[in-house]
Scaffold this active site. Sequence first.
Site, mmCIF file in Angstrom:
data_model
loop_
_atom_site.group_PDB
_atom_site.id
_atom_site.type_symbol
_atom_site.label_atom_id
_atom_site.label_comp_id
_atom_site.label_asym_id
_atom_site.label_seq_id
_atom_site.Cartn_x
_atom_site.Cartn_y
_atom_site.Cartn_z
ATOM 1 N N ASP A 30 0.863 -1.187 0.000
ATOM 2 C CA ASP A 30 0.000 0.000 0.000
ATOM 3 C C ASP A 30 0.898 1.236 0.000
ATOM 4 O OD1 ASP A 30 -3.249 0.348 0.969
ATOM 5 O OD2 ASP A 30 -1.968 2.140 1.002
ATOM 6 N N LYS A 188 -20.683 -6.801 -11.921
ATOM 7 C CA LYS A 188 -20.528 -6.037 -10.671
ATOM 8 C C LYS A 188 -21.425 -4.788 -10.674
ATOM 9 C CE LYS A 188 -19.022 -4.335 -6.913
ATOM 10 N NZ LYS A 188 -19.403 -4.863 -5.612
ATOM 11 N N GLY A 242 -25.937 4.368 1.378
ATOM 12 C CA GLY A 242 -24.733 5.197 1.422
ATOM 13 C C GLY A 242 -23.541 4.299 1.198
ATOM 14 N N CYS A 245 -19.635 2.339 -2.042
ATOM 15 C CA CYS A 245 -19.880 1.644 -3.323
ATOM 16 C C CYS A 245 -21.135 2.096 -4.071
ATOM 17 C CB CYS A 245 -19.935 0.142 -3.088
ATOM 18 S SG CYS A 245 -18.337 -0.524 -2.593
#
Length: 404
Positions: A30, A188, A242, A245
């Site tokens: 990361d 998706k 909310g 996504c």
Amino acid sequence: MRIGVVGLGYVGLVTAAVLASRGNPVTGVDVDVSRIQTLKRGKSPFFEPQLDERIRNARSNIEFSEDYSKLSNCEVIFLCVPTPNTDNRIDLRYVMAASDEIKKYSASADLVIKSTVLPGTARKVSELTGMNVVSNPEFTREGSAVHDTEKPDRIVIGGKYVERVRKIWEFTGSPIIVTTNENAELIKYASNAFLAVKISFINQIADLCERIPETDVNVVAEGMGLDRRIGREFLKAGLGYGGSCFPKDTVAVSSFAKQMGVDLSIVDSAIQYNDNRVPFLVERMEENLGTLNGKRVCVLGLSFKDNTDDLRESRSLMIIENLKRHGAIVKAYDPVVRNIDTIDLYDDLSKCVSASEIVITATEWKDFSDIDTSILKGKKVFDLRRVFDPKKVEIALGVGIGKN
Ligand SMILES: NC(=O)c1ccc[n+]([C@@H]2O[C@H](COP(=O)([O-])OP(=O)(O)OC[C@H]3O[C@@H](n4cnc5c(N)ncnc54)[C@H](O)[C@@H]3O)[C@@H](O)[C@H]2O)c1
């Protein structure tokens, strides 16, 4: 299998911890150095049930680093970086930047896109990197992400050479759909858009219930949901959707469809209704009270849903902002969120309730439905998440309860 995970947020860290706890050597990368330091101390940087335990169990199999070169031996690398919207369109800058770094050290690995991306993205990433790019969208829900990763309803894998990825997920025993990258990418968005439509739909039915005496949207939803063609999930009326996504994915797929000259007005309508949901409910409360100005309000729950501390696109934060604009004096309690500068936060639920004249449920934590309801006596209760039993608690406004 030697696995790399790039982007150690809600999706990447859960993926890394689950796969390492299954015996795979995992390297997590990361760009956020403080996140890597927290992880090196064996801690999760955010709250997610069961995650700390999986990280602890997998300790000998997992390493965390900000250095992409540590991925050089990996056979499969999962890309789990953010895909936000900019000007209502998907912004692929993180996907492209991370892919560009990955190819420098691991060009022979399979590059697996877990981030939510529009159809055509895997193709673009493949052109940029020359790598075998596999689409493996993520369907987990925050709050049950470990369980959802270990026991998903289905696994979708798109691409030409998918065997290694299929093998990684075989342990779940879940149905695996192998298809094209583009189908996987669209599955998706179609799924999230459909669930968002379901939520806006039941919220509109809730509005209808409120005009019809002797109705309750929860009962209507139960009666609908038992029909297997409809299903029970995501038929809970409330404050609207909310999180990180649904709001962004519905907007991204809508603008993508417009670009293609395709009518996705069902989704547009769900978005528009959801956007108006918070102001609409605040207006309803104001009508009920006469005014919100100067009223002492306790908001229960801050995160975008229960069992998480994720505040992204939280309806609760929106309602708090809106209440403050109406002059209300707002306090809040949340079981896991601590320290938000702009909000007067209590760490004790009953103290927060007793310091207020109005109680609003904004998240469905079980801690709220379990409270000793006697503390609500004499309070005006606006049950916007339908946490309380209306037979036991006097509700001033319960979403979807028809007035007698
Ligand atoms: N959160 C969810 O429940 C969920 C569920 C399904 C799909 N998704 C999708 O998964 C993706 C990731 O979502 P998230 O919620 O895990 O995001 P997140 O913001 O929690 O985590 C993303 C991580 O990526 C890191 N990052 C950013 N750029 C990087 C780079 N170039 N190299 C390495 N690391 C980098 C960030 O520092 C951060 O730690 C998004 O596309 C999202 O839409 C999320």
